[in-house]
Design an enzyme around this catalytic site. Sequence first.
Site, PDB file in Angstrom:
ATOM      1  N   PRO A 227       7.613  -4.093 -33.122  1.00 62.19           N
ATOM      2  CA  PRO A 227       8.342  -5.367 -31.580  1.00 62.19           C
ATOM      3  C   PRO A 227       9.388  -5.990 -32.854  1.00 62.19           C
ATOM      4  CG  PRO A 227       5.721  -5.404 -32.107  1.00 62.19           C
ATOM      5  CD  PRO A 227       6.676  -4.054 -33.601  1.00 62.19           C
ATOM      6  N   GLU A 228      10.379  -6.397 -31.884  1.00 62.39           N
ATOM      7  CA  GLU A 228      11.643  -6.756 -32.036  1.00 62.39           C
ATOM      8  C   GLU A 228      11.668  -8.523 -31.291  1.00 62.39           C
ATOM      9  OE1 GLU A 228      14.238  -6.438 -34.523  1.00 62.39           O
ATOM     10  OE2 GLU A 228      13.876  -3.607 -34.697  1.00 62.39           O
TER      11      GLU A 228
ATOM     12  N   HIS B 218      -9.079  -0.023 -33.992  1.00 65.18           N
ATOM     13  CA  HIS B 218      -7.801  -0.659 -34.326  1.00 65.18           C
ATOM     14  C   HIS B 218      -7.744  -2.163 -33.724  1.00 65.18           C
ATOM     15  CE1 HIS B 218      -6.407   2.670 -36.077  1.00 65.18           C
ATOM     16  NE2 HIS B 218      -5.994   3.522 -35.405  1.00 65.18           N
TER      17      HIS B 218
ATOM     18  N   ARG C 273      -1.301  -0.381 -37.504  1.00 69.88           N
ATOM     19  CA  ARG C 273       0.055  -0.122 -38.973  1.00 69.88           C
ATOM     20  C   ARG C 273      -0.938  -1.484 -39.952  1.00 69.88           C
ATOM     21  NH1 ARG C 273       5.465   2.365 -38.987  1.00 69.88           N
ATOM     22  NH2 ARG C 273       4.446   2.333 -41.423  1.00 69.88           N
TER      23      ARG C 273
ATOM     24  N   ARG D  76      32.652 -13.677 -47.477  1.00 74.52           N
ATOM     25  CA  ARG D  76      31.990 -12.531 -47.131  1.00 74.52           C
ATOM     26  C   ARG D  76      32.147 -11.346 -47.788  1.00 74.52           C
ATOM     27  NH1 ARG D  76      25.940 -14.419 -47.553  1.00 74.52           N
ATOM     28  NH2 ARG D  76      27.052 -16.947 -46.508  1.00 74.52           N
TER      29      ARG D  76
END
Length: 270
Positions: free
Chosen positions: A2-3, A91, A110, A151
């Site tokens: 999931p983002e 789960h 997981r 940078r």
Amino acid sequence: MPELPEVENTRRGLARHVRGRRIVALSVYEPRLRWRIDAQLAARLSRQTIRRIGRRAKYLLLELESGTLLLHLGMSGNLRVVPAATARLKHDHFDLLLDSGQALRFNDPRRFGSLIYSEDPAQHPLLKGLGPEPLTGAFDAEYLWRITRRRRLAIKQLLMNSRLVVGVGNIYASEALFRARIRPQRAARRVSRTEAARLVRGVRTVLRQAILSGGTTLRDYLGADGAPGYFRQKLYVYERAGKPCRRCGTAVRALTQGQRSTYYCPSCQK
Ligand SMILES: [Zn+2]
């Protein structure tokens, strides 16, 4: 995984189910998540009202009368709102039982997700050092211009550093750089002021589109309403190596940066 868009959609999907609801109980079936769920947490939450559900980076913040619950979906987590008596699936690790008779149920094969309580989330070690949210005014062209000075780091890797800006994962960094016409491997300090402005717009556009289409990750993720994301169909370069650029027809290229795959168009991106 999931983002930010999936987490934001989860937040929006959950809001109407949890806002203003009182927590009746926390039932933990498997405390061994990324961090063990505190055995005292259930007592602390009982009878508290959830005032609102917010988000910081990829943490959902359930703001209570006293303190805040930080909930992270990890690599494979998802939340469902189900009638409390609904049979559990494999789960399913905890239920937050609400006075509506529904349960906020967390499933995570997981077990990299987490459930943590904090009196002061802004000062919590997990949140304290994070950069600005990409969809707020704090992430603007001036800010991006400033953090890229001096940078040498590649601009894509800078975008993915959560201490500088949160929630720009691998997919969104590649797509935003395509929209800004900047090569991902360019040294951050070589990004001009104009390009910094284009890149901020690119980041905001890809994240907003992904939120509107329900997220990207088709394989692992189901949103709070059980609908998969369709953003993948709108990708310009991500996972399109060898295929023609949707803008100019040149073959999209792939390379590896910081152990992550990066995709770009060698004609459109300089
Ligand atoms: Zn192109």
